[in-house]
Motif scaffolding. Structure first.
Motif, PDB file in Angstrom:
ATOM      1  N   SER A   1     -39.749  11.950 -14.317  1.00 50.15           N
ATOM      2  CA  SER A   1     -39.430  13.370 -14.459  1.00 50.15           C
ATOM      3  C   SER A   1     -39.161  13.715 -15.927  1.00 50.15           C
ATOM      4  O   SER A   1     -39.599  14.755 -16.424  1.00 50.15           O
ATOM      5  CB  SER A   1     -38.213  13.716 -13.596  1.00 50.15           C
ATOM      6  OG  SER A   1     -37.920  15.083 -13.665  1.00 50.15           O
ATOM      7  N   TRP A   2     -38.457  12.843 -16.626  1.00 51.44           N
ATOM      8  CA  TRP A   2     -38.213  13.067 -18.057  1.00 51.44           C
ATOM      9  C   TRP A   2     -39.513  12.999 -18.842  1.00 51.44           C
ATOM     10  O   TRP A   2     -39.727  13.776 -19.776  1.00 51.44           O
ATOM     11  CB  TRP A   2     -37.231  12.044 -18.604  1.00 51.44           C
ATOM     12  CG  TRP A   2     -35.812  12.221 -18.137  1.00 51.44           C
ATOM     13  CD1 TRP A   2     -35.287  13.310 -17.493  1.00 51.44           C
ATOM     14  CD2 TRP A   2     -34.757  11.273 -18.254  1.00 51.44           C
ATOM     15  NE1 TRP A   2     -33.972  13.094 -17.205  1.00 51.44           N
ATOM     16  CE2 TRP A   2     -33.604  11.849 -17.667  1.00 51.44           C
ATOM     17  CE3 TRP A   2     -34.659  10.002 -18.793  1.00 51.44           C
ATOM     18  CZ2 TRP A   2     -32.390  11.192 -17.608  1.00 51.44           C
ATOM     19  CZ3 TRP A   2     -33.448   9.354 -18.732  1.00 51.44           C
ATOM     20  CH2 TRP A   2     -32.326   9.943 -18.152  1.00 51.44           C
ATOM     21  N   ALA A   3     -40.394  12.061 -18.488  1.00 54.24           N
ATOM     22  CA  ALA A   3     -41.690  11.961 -19.175  1.00 54.24           C
ATOM     23  C   ALA A   3     -42.513  13.220 -18.949  1.00 54.24           C
ATOM     24  O   ALA A   3     -43.167  13.722 -19.867  1.00 54.24           O
ATOM     25  CB  ALA A   3     -42.452  10.733 -18.681  1.00 54.24           C
TER      26      ALA A   3
ATOM     27  N   ALA B   1     -41.288  16.176 -18.396  1.00 54.08           N
ATOM     28  CA  ALA B   1     -40.655  17.247 -19.181  1.00 54.08           C
ATOM     29  C   ALA B   1     -41.042  17.137 -20.650  1.00 54.08           C
ATOM     30  O   ALA B   1     -41.190  18.160 -21.329  1.00 54.08           O
ATOM     31  CB  ALA B   1     -39.137  17.180 -19.027  1.00 54.08           C
ATOM     32  N   ALA B   2     -41.219  15.914 -21.139  1.00 57.53           N
ATOM     33  CA  ALA B   2     -41.622  15.727 -22.536  1.00 57.53           C
ATOM     34  C   ALA B   2     -43.027  16.261 -22.778  1.00 57.53           C
ATOM     35  O   ALA B   2     -43.352  16.699 -23.878  1.00 57.53           O
ATOM     36  CB  ALA B   2     -41.542  14.253 -22.914  1.00 57.53           C
ATOM     37  N   LEU B   3     -43.867  16.241 -21.760  1.00 62.88           N
ATOM     38  CA  LEU B   3     -45.218  16.779 -21.899  1.00 62.88           C
ATOM     39  C   LEU B   3     -45.238  18.310 -21.928  1.00 62.88           C
ATOM     40  O   LEU B   3     -46.201  18.908 -22.386  1.00 62.88           O
ATOM     41  CB  LEU B   3     -46.104  16.285 -20.741  1.00 62.88           C
ATOM     42  CG  LEU B   3     -46.364  14.793 -20.699  1.00 62.88           C
ATOM     43  CD1 LEU B   3     -47.110  14.434 -19.424  1.00 62.88           C
ATOM     44  CD2 LEU B   3     -47.150  14.353 -21.917  1.00 62.88           C
ATOM     45  N   ARG B   4     -44.184  18.908 -21.415  1.00 63.61           N
ATOM     46  CA  ARG B   4     -44.032  20.365 -21.367  1.00 63.61           C
ATOM     47  C   ARG B   4     -45.247  21.071 -20.772  1.00 63.61           C
ATOM     48  O   ARG B   4     -45.891  21.900 -21.431  1.00 63.61           O
ATOM     49  CB  ARG B   4     -43.759  20.922 -22.760  1.00 63.61           C
ATOM     50  CG  ARG B   4     -42.467  20.450 -23.320  1.00 63.61           C
ATOM     51  CD  ARG B   4     -42.172  21.121 -24.624  1.00 63.61           C
ATOM     52  NE  ARG B   4     -41.074  20.399 -25.235  1.00 63.61           N
ATOM     53  CZ  ARG B   4     -40.969  20.164 -26.505  1.00 63.61           C
ATOM     54  NH1 ARG B   4     -41.867  20.604 -27.335  1.00 63.61           N
ATOM     55  NH2 ARG B   4     -39.966  19.487 -26.971  1.00 63.61           N
TER      56      ARG B   4
END
Length: 162
Positions: A41-43, A45-48
């Motif tokens: 999920s964090w990865a 979010a990093a891709l936006r």
């Protein structure tokens, strides 16, 4: 919650998938699956990724129904080719389809539809020309395929996403 878990549904789906694949709901698998789901999920979010805007949800439901029926028909057709007297691959070929659809989300859904339908594969999309390269197992008439992709799928995807 969105700071700690930016995509909660993605995390939940990944955790469930992890547990199903491991066929276990032991504490160790739940903890490990949760850690992997949160990191994914964090990865994400990093891709936006750009949030999709679905303009006509009713049309989306109609499209899902059409795709399910088309997949069933395609399964039967491919089965007939494989089991029948015809030699597989005799009419296989590549074709180019011009697309008006420009939405990234619409194109992604179209690629999923085409690739999940037995007998067809999304090979390449040329964004500069707006053309799709498609491989079809039983390519008898290109106009039927153009009419199917543009009339059944592209038109509805444009209503949904553009």
């Amino acid at each position: 919650m969105s700071g700690v878990l930016p995509y909660p549904l993605l995390s939940l789906a990944l955790l469930i998938l992890w547990l199903l694949l491991n066929q276990s709901v032991s504490a160790g698998h739940v903890i490990l699956g949760s850690v992997i789901a949160v990191l994914a999920s964090w990865a994400m979010a990093a891709l936006r990724p750009e949030k999709p805007r679905i303009r006509r949800p009713g049309v989306a439901l109609r499209l899902v129904g059409m795709v399910v029926i088309d997949i069933l028909h395609s399964n039967l057709a491919v089965g007939r080719i494989i089991v029948g007297s015809r030699e597989p691959g005799v009419n296989a070929g590549f074709m180019t389809i011009p697309l008006e659809l420009r939405s990234r989300h619409g194109l992604a859904v179209l690629s999923i539809i085409i690739t999940s339908t037995p007998g067809t594969i999304w090979v390449n999309y040329d964004a500069a020309k707006g053309t799709l390269l498609l491989h079809v197992l039983d390519l008898v008439d290109e106009t039927v395929w153009v009419r199917t992709i543009k009339g059944r799928y592209e038109r509805l995807l444009m209503e949904i996403f553009e």
